[in-house]
Each structure stands twice: as C-alpha cells, then as structure tokens.
Design an enzyme around this catalytic site. Structure first.
Site, PDB file in Angstrom:
ATOM      1  N   TYR B  46       0.835  -1.196   0.000  1.00 43.95           N
ATOM      2  CA  TYR B  46       0.000   0.000   0.000  1.00 43.95           C
ATOM      3  C   TYR B  46       0.869   1.246   0.000  1.00 43.95           C
ATOM      4  CZ  TYR B  46      -4.358   2.539   0.776  1.00 43.95           C
ATOM      5  OH  TYR B  46      -5.450   3.354   0.632  1.00 43.95           O
ATOM      6  N   ASN B 145     -21.062  -0.847  -9.159  1.00 46.29           N
ATOM      7  CA  ASN B 145     -21.517  -1.766  -8.111  1.00 46.29           C
ATOM      8  C   ASN B 145     -20.466  -1.983  -7.016  1.00 46.29           C
ATOM      9  OD1 ASN B 145     -20.149  -3.019 -10.252  1.00 46.29           O
ATOM     10  ND2 ASN B 145     -20.641  -5.033  -9.418  1.00 46.29           N
ATOM     11  N   ARG B 168     -19.858  -4.044 -15.656  1.00 44.73           N
ATOM     12  CA  ARG B 168     -19.482  -5.083 -16.614  1.00 44.73           C
ATOM     13  C   ARG B 168     -20.671  -5.985 -16.880  1.00 44.73           C
ATOM     14  NH1 ARG B 168     -13.803  -6.325 -13.876  1.00 44.73           N
ATOM     15  NH2 ARG B 168     -12.834  -4.350 -14.420  1.00 44.73           N
ATOM     16  N   ASP B 169     -20.751  -6.473 -18.107  1.00 43.14           N
ATOM     17  CA  ASP B 169     -21.803  -7.430 -18.443  1.00 43.14           C
ATOM     18  C   ASP B 169     -21.616  -8.680 -17.577  1.00 43.14           C
ATOM     19  OD1 ASP B 169     -24.025  -8.384 -19.638  1.00 43.14           O
ATOM     20  OD2 ASP B 169     -23.100  -8.794 -21.583  1.00 43.14           O
ATOM     21  N   PHE B 241      -8.113  10.905  -6.531  1.00 40.52           N
ATOM     22  CA  PHE B 241      -8.640  11.251  -5.212  1.00 40.52           C
ATOM     23  C   PHE B 241      -8.394  10.104  -4.254  1.00 40.52           C
ATOM     24  CE2 PHE B 241     -11.770  11.327  -1.818  1.00 40.52           C
ATOM     25  CZ  PHE B 241     -11.429  12.547  -1.266  1.00 40.52           C
TER      26      PHE B 241
END
Lengths: 306, 306
Positions: B46, B145, B168-169, B241
């Site tokens: 990180y 989502n 995404r589909d 951001f």
C-alpha cells in the site's frame, strides 16, 4: 459523403477590405507562419473551425497602416500581432477592432514576432499557471525539440528553473543535444534513458520535478497512464492546456495578455528567447510552403512573407 | 530477499493498552471491516505503511468506555469511528487522542457505522469537491456496483443528481441493475453499451455529465486515454482522489470532517444511504474472514465483530 482535400481548395484571391470603423485598425501583414493547427483547420479537423469561405492563418505580425478615430492603443507604424485565433493572417492586409491586436515593441525581430502568439505563449502559461515554481525547481518535458519545447527551455531558463528535456533517439543526437543546451536546457535525455539508472544521477543535482509537460501522443501517453497510480496516491494532477482557450477565457482582461506579451518581448530583446528554425517563403509561393508544412519531419517552420 | 506472505504472519495477541491520558479516550471496538487497502497494507504494497509490529485495520466503529479529564468532544457510551487511517481497528479495545475519533449519532446502525469512514466519505468528496453540481446535473461512473459506486449512487440521488452507472456485463445483469436502481441509480449500462447509439437516448433526458468517476483499471483506463484530446480542447481535468490524503490534509480543520460525517449519518438515518452487503465474522475467526476478503468476486465485505 465527399472527401475533399481542403488544402487543394485554398486559393489566392483579391478581396475587398472592410472599411476602417472608429474602433478599427488596418494592418499591413508582414509575415505569418503555417502552423499544424492552421493545416488542421483547413482540413476541417481542428477543434474550432471558421465559417466558410474563410482566410487561413491564425498567427503572424503586421504593421499598422491606419487607425479609426477612437483608437487609442496603437498608432500608424506600430508593430502588432493578433490577440486571438481566427484573424486570417495569410493575407496582405487585415482590418479589425483594436482589441483584436496587441502592440509589440518596434524592435522585435520579424520572425520572433510572427511566431510569438502560439508557442511561446503556450510555454509561458504552462510554466506559470499550473504550479508555483521557484528558481532551482525542475521541470520535465517530452517533445523538447518542438517549437513549444524550445520556448519552454528558454523561458524556464530565464525563470531560473532547471529543465529535463526528453527527446527521441536519432542519428544526430549530440547535435540536437548541443543545440538545446545552448538555449539553456540543463539535461537532455532520450526516451530510452528515462528508465535507466543514470536518471538518478540527475536527481542528485536537481529536485524531482513538480511539473511535467507532455506534448507527444503514442508511447508517451502510456507514460501518462503509468502515472495513474501516482495520480491517486501522490495527488498528481493531469490537465490539458490550449492557449486558444486561455485567450478566449481572458478576452475581457487584456492586461493579462499584454503582461505576457511584454515579458516575452523583453526576453526576445535580451536574446533569451529565439524563434524556431524558419523557412521564409514569399506569399505567392504559398503552395510550396503548404506542401512543405504538411510533410512530416520537415524540421523548420514555413513562414509566409507578404 | 525473502518473499513473505504478510497475511500468514498475522496473529491474535494480547497486548497491554496504553494508559488513558488527559486528552485520550478508550474505546471498545464493536465492528471493523477488512478492506482491500487493509490487505495491501499487511502485504506491504500500500501507499502508506505502519512501522512494524502493527495492529491491522483502518476502519471500524467503537463505543467510548472511558475519557481523560480534559476530553470534551465525547463521553462514555458514545459511538465513535476513527477520524484518520492507521488506528488499528482489528482490536477489542483502542486508546487514542480524542482527535483520532469522530462521534456518531447513537442510532446509526452498526454495519453502516463500521463502513462509513472510507467509501461513503470518498463518494461524498468526489461529488462535492471537483465540480459544482446542481440538481438535475448528471454524473457518470464506472465500477458502479463497487462499495464506493453504491455510495455515489445514493449520495448523488439525495443531492438531486442523475447518475449514469457503468458495470461489466454478467449473467445476472438484470438483478444487479434492479438493485442499483432501487438505490437511486437513474441509468445502468454495460461497458459494451457505452459506445452504442442507445447512449444518445439517455442524453435526450439528462444533460451530458460534467463529472466522470473512474474507479477501474485496465480497459477503463484506455477510456481515460481516449479523453486526452478532449483534455486539451474541452479543458477536461483528470484528478486522482484518495480520501486518506484528504483526511490528512484537513486534519487541522476537524469541522470539515464533522460536517461530512453528520450529513452522511443524516442520510443513513433517513434510509437513503445503506451499508454494502456484509458478512459478519466473529473476531476469533479472523483467518476465515481474511481468506474470504482476499478471494476475487466474493461480493460481500467481511466485517469482524468483536
């Protein structure tokens, strides 16, 4: 639809000039470059397009021939350049409102004046408007041998900034390196060298850049992409800059344009800002100049001389 | 060097708590999620890493057990969340300066409180800090989502904004679409549909977005690249951001954090902002939760319950 090569439709015509109104000035055009954006405009592929028919050319220099009764900013004999895009500078004479022109000191060399409105102004704004840079700070740019890149080198040098200039590898690399260094470039590196350990040597001498200028597409935009991680975690900002928009946005604050033009002319007169390599072509040979301007890697800017 | 799987090194330990100083508070942790950034922090990948040894976990909710003599912002029994990254929330108790915590209204549901500090705050700031948006304006986002995406949908809906949500589909497309629309999503489209003419139908109903949120890498970053032309000519700005940086940058203006937390809690209490799908796991089963949190496409957030 029809695919038309707009460049072939260009022709020299005798047009009647508008009369000189109270607030207008009449200018004898002296020299005007053929810029890539001019070509794109003629081809209909530029971001802004004039209504047709139109006179080509957006940059150039002229001498004031006549002024309207209420004009105060210039007088006959003054040297002027357009204050905005769209004047139609590929012409022997032009008439427009006095706000459409900015006066230059009389002793600015012709080719410097003719090429002042786009590239040096772009370089100036990019160096001043996005980061607050102090002498000793560093700036990195690619396309460093472009007209904008050369202006960046010279203006940054005058500001006391250190420039790291990225160019493509080429047979005459040392020659180009020498030329850019003679303009004030502190470091000239190839795209290949960018990822090599020797870059670390540079950052022993100068701080890491807080401003990076990207004027190249293709592979170099991938380098921009590689920054997306840093974009989030190091708060890096990516901004586009288009001097035409800056001029439109600041059209009601002519003092900002005048301040920039004055400072750039001071650099020119001090020998610190030079014109890019130019080929002067008489106006009547415009087809030769257009053809040269559309050739890739021509290396010099075509300037129409009226 | 050694390649160590940091996750395997995690272990539950009994540690002595620091004493509660005059300006400190002691908190009984109630619930703490395992976020992807927590995993990256343990793995050492990180952007910020604690000194080792360290307690994992950066988000969570607790109840105040005890306060120092000079603490004024909270009292025993209050519900609090960390005001910054790095507290170490995977713990039964924590002691820290009162500035390290923000008080929540007592009736905020546990899972909402535990997941408030990162994703809803990120969504809130992205919607408020980059463009000045008015009711009726539109926002487009990909990864709609994701936990941040769901918060964007709900906060934007409460602001009167219209959201265009790219996902995404997938086999259960209609089910996901319905779920996002029940949260307030105005339009849900697949990445494939983005380039189809049906998009024009959307822009007959809502204005073109002035804010686009990209939380996905890969193909979607190519879409960012495609904007580089617009970046120059339409003055589009690209910004990263990172809410952790925002919190650090605003650490001396706690009122800004408090205003945001208060507004988000108001939305939660009004039923307008919900927690993402969560799986509650008792703290002693932390290895099960860690394993689930590192599996791709797990779909629910693992929440340690103390």
């Amino acid at each position: 639809g029809w695919l038309v090569d707009g460049l072939k439709l260009l022709q020299r015509m005798n047009l009647e000039l508008p009369s000189v109104g109270d607030y207008d000035i009449k200018v004898q055009m002296l020299a005007a470059p053929i810029n890539p954006s001019d070509i794109n405009m003629v081809q209909g592929t530029y971001a802004i397009l004039p209504d047709l028919p139109a006179i080509g050319g957006n940059e150039g220099v002229g001498r004031v021939l006549d002024v309207g009764s209420r004009v105060s900013s210039v007088k006959a004999g003054d040297l002027v350049i357009p204050s905005n895009t769209g004047l139609g500078t590929w012409a022997t004479e032009a008439v427009g409102n006095e706000s459409a022109f900015v006066k230059l000191p009389i002793d600015v060399p012709l080719l410097c004046a003719a090429t002042l409105a786009v590239n040096p102004c772009t370089a100036y704004r990019m160096l001043y408007d996005f980061e607050s840079l102090k002498p000793g700070d560093s700036v990195i740019q690619n396309g460093a041998n472009s007209a904008v890149g050369q202006a960046v080198i010279q203006i940054a040098h005058a500001m006391g900034l250190k420039t790291i200039n990225v160019i493509r590898d080429r047979p005459d690399l040392q020659k180009l390196t020498d030329r850019l260094q003679s303009m004030g470039a502190n470091y000239v590196v190839t795209e290949e060298a960018l990822r090599k350990p020797e870059m670390k040597e540079i950052f022993k001498e100068v701080p890491r850049p807080r401003l990076a200028l990207n004027c190249v597409g293709g592979k170099s935009t991938v380098e921009v992409l590689r920054q997306l991680h840093a974009l989030i975690f190091k708060d890096i900002k990516i901004r586009g800059f288009w001097v035409t928009r800056w001029k439109q946005d600041n059209i009601h604050e002519p003092s900002k344009l005048l301040k920039m033009i004055t400072e750039l002319c001071d650099l020119i007169r001090a020998g610190k800002l030079t014109a890019p390599a130019c080929t002067e072509v008489p106006l009547q040979d415009y087809r030769v100049a257009l053809e040269a301007a559309t050739k890739p890697f021509i290396g010099t800017k075509q300037i129409l001389i009226m």
